[in-house]
Every structure is written in C-alpha cells, then in structure tokens.
Design a protein around this motif. Structure first.
Motif, mmCIF file in Angstrom:
data_model
loop_
_atom_site.group_PDB
_atom_site.id
_atom_site.type_symbol
_atom_site.label_atom_id
_atom_site.label_comp_id
_atom_site.label_asym_id
_atom_site.label_seq_id
_atom_site.Cartn_x
_atom_site.Cartn_y
_atom_site.Cartn_z
ATOM 1 N N THR A 157 1.063 4.200 -2.757
ATOM 2 C CA THR A 157 0.748 5.570 -2.334
ATOM 3 C C THR A 157 1.872 6.541 -2.677
ATOM 4 O O THR A 157 1.627 7.648 -3.175
ATOM 5 C CB THR A 157 0.484 5.611 -0.814
ATOM 6 O OG1 THR A 157 -0.640 4.788 -0.519
ATOM 7 C CG2 THR A 157 0.202 7.032 -0.348
ATOM 8 N N TYR A 158 3.108 6.131 -2.410
ATOM 9 C CA TYR A 158 4.247 7.032 -2.593
ATOM 10 C C TYR A 158 4.926 6.884 -3.948
ATOM 11 O O TYR A 158 5.828 7.652 -4.280
ATOM 12 C CB TYR A 158 5.263 6.816 -1.466
ATOM 13 C CG TYR A 158 4.759 7.280 -0.126
ATOM 14 C CD1 TYR A 158 4.871 8.615 0.268
ATOM 15 C CD2 TYR A 158 4.132 6.390 0.756
ATOM 16 C CE1 TYR A 158 4.387 9.047 1.499
ATOM 17 C CE2 TYR A 158 3.649 6.813 1.981
ATOM 18 C CZ TYR A 158 3.775 8.142 2.351
ATOM 19 O OH TYR A 158 3.296 8.578 3.556
ATOM 20 N N ARG A 206 0.838 -1.212 0.000
ATOM 21 C CA ARG A 206 0.000 0.000 0.000
ATOM 22 C C ARG A 206 0.864 1.249 0.000
ATOM 23 O O ARG A 206 0.603 2.212 -0.730
ATOM 24 C CB ARG A 206 -0.934 0.014 1.213
ATOM 25 C CG ARG A 206 -2.141 -0.868 1.124
ATOM 26 C CD ARG A 206 -3.206 -0.484 2.140
ATOM 27 N NE ARG A 206 -2.721 -0.449 3.513
ATOM 28 C CZ ARG A 206 -2.700 -1.501 4.332
ATOM 29 N NH1 ARG A 206 -3.128 -2.681 3.914
ATOM 30 N NH2 ARG A 206 -2.262 -1.380 5.576
ATOM 31 N N GLU A 207 1.895 1.234 0.830
ATOM 32 C CA GLU A 207 2.806 2.389 0.901
ATOM 33 C C GLU A 207 3.507 2.611 -0.428
ATOM 34 O O GLU A 207 3.648 3.757 -0.892
ATOM 35 C CB GLU A 207 3.835 2.163 2.011
ATOM 36 C CG GLU A 207 3.237 2.223 3.405
ATOM 37 C CD GLU A 207 4.195 1.727 4.479
ATOM 38 O OE1 GLU A 207 3.873 1.884 5.680
ATOM 39 O OE2 GLU A 207 5.264 1.179 4.136
#
Length: 212
Positions: free
Chosen positions: A30-31, A26-27
């Motif tokens: 997202t990034y 997920r990170e």
C-alpha cells in the motif's frame, strides 16, 4: 528524497503471527516500501503475500544473537533464498569479533554470501556492543568479505542505531558497500538524518508513521 524508497518495513517480534506478517506485507504494498523484513520461518508466507508486487523480501539469519554456527547460518540463508527471499540480513558472531577472531568472522560472511547465489547480503554488526574502533574494524571486514551492506543493529540489543555509528561505518567503507541503519528509528526527521549521513536503507517497524 522519497523516504518510502529507503524503508525495510520490519516485523521480527518473537510473537509475530501469520496474520501480522500478512498485514505487514499489505502495508508495504500500500505504501510502496522498498522491502519487508521478517524472520526466516515466515519467508514462504511473506512471499505469497507479496505476490505480484515490487516489494522485496528480506529474511534474517542467525537472528538476533549471531551466535549460531556458520553451518547453521549457511543452511538457513540458503533455504531462505530457495523459498523466495531477495535479501538476507545476517548477524555476525559478535563474540568472535571481540575475541579477535577476525578471519572466522570474515569467512562466515563470505560463506553466507556464496550460499545465497547473488542475492543482496546485509550484515548486522550490532554496534551497541562495540567500541568506535571495533565498529570501524567490523565494517571493513564486512566490505572485504563481499557483502552488499553493513547494518547497525538487530533492534534487540541494548540500543539501536546512532548517528555516530553511521559516521564511523561510512568512514570505514566509503562507497565500497552500502549502509543500513536500524533500531530506534521512529520519525521522518531521524530517518532523513541517517540518510544524509550515508545510510542507503532504513530498517524500522515505524515505516507508516515515518512517511505519514
């Protein structure tokens, strides 16, 4: 230079859970990190978590010691590729290198590269255990064996990457293959320094901190 494009967002701890792997993915989405890097048993789970994203999936092979048999590494790499890994980060047999069994080291790298059907192969030489001359020799071997990257460290050795490691690696390979610096890279200034020295990828568990 957008640092996010260089980062392999990494979780390789022995106690990593599926929930933590999902969070890692997920990170990364997202990034906008280039890739996530996980142990090979988590490839199916990470692949599902990265569905419909551009984030690449890297799997470690023979990790972290590099002392498993060539046959075991080839099997593990082939399975990881079949299950969805885009890239493979394998550890060389460090003891073989130190014993001067250079042909065996080179043949093992070539065998893993052949097994993964054109996917990216990064080869970890674990620089903390090597002299400058041995780093030079190992880096040349990695290039000659047909790998795509030479990588400094597992992050599980006595130290991580150093700027001197990357300078020697660059001297050895020139522009023939690429360099991944990993181990102990925790801030943007350090990441930029490695990139300026020739690193094309940064392996880190501190990716969010680095780009923030």
């Amino acid at each position: 230079m957008e640092l996010k494009n260089y980062i392999d967002h990494t979780l390789l701890a022995a106690n990593a859970t599926e929930e933590q792997i999902e969070r890692l993915c997920r990170e990364a989405k997202t990034y906008g990190f280039y890739a996530v890097c996980v142990n090979s048993s988590y490839v199916p789970h990470a692949k599902a978590s990265l569905k419909d994203s551009r984030v690449k999936l890297a799997a470690t092979i023979g990790f972290p010691l590099g002392a498993t048999s060539t046959e075991a590494k080839v099997f593990e790499a082939r399975l990881a590729a079949k299950e969805g890994a885009d890239e493979i980060d394998m550890v060389i047999n460090i003891g073989f290198l130190l014993d001067g069994k250079l042909k065996s080291v080179k043949e093992e790298i070539a065998a893993v590269k052949k097994a993964i059907d054109g996917r990216i192969l990064k080869v970890i030489i674990e620089t903390c255990y090597l002299t400058s001359d041995e780093i030079l020799t190992a880096s040349k071997l990695v290039a000659e064996a047909g790998a795509d990257f030479v990588k400094t460290s597992t992050g599980f050795g006595s130290r991580g990457a150093s700027t001197n490691d990357v300078k020697i690696m660059k001297q050895a390979i020139g522009d023939k293959i690429k360099i991944k610096a990993s181990g102990g890279i925790r801030d943007a200034e350090t990441a930029r320094e490695y990139i300026s020295l020739g690193a094309d990828r940064i392996g880190t568990s501190s990716g969010i901190k680095i780009i923030s």
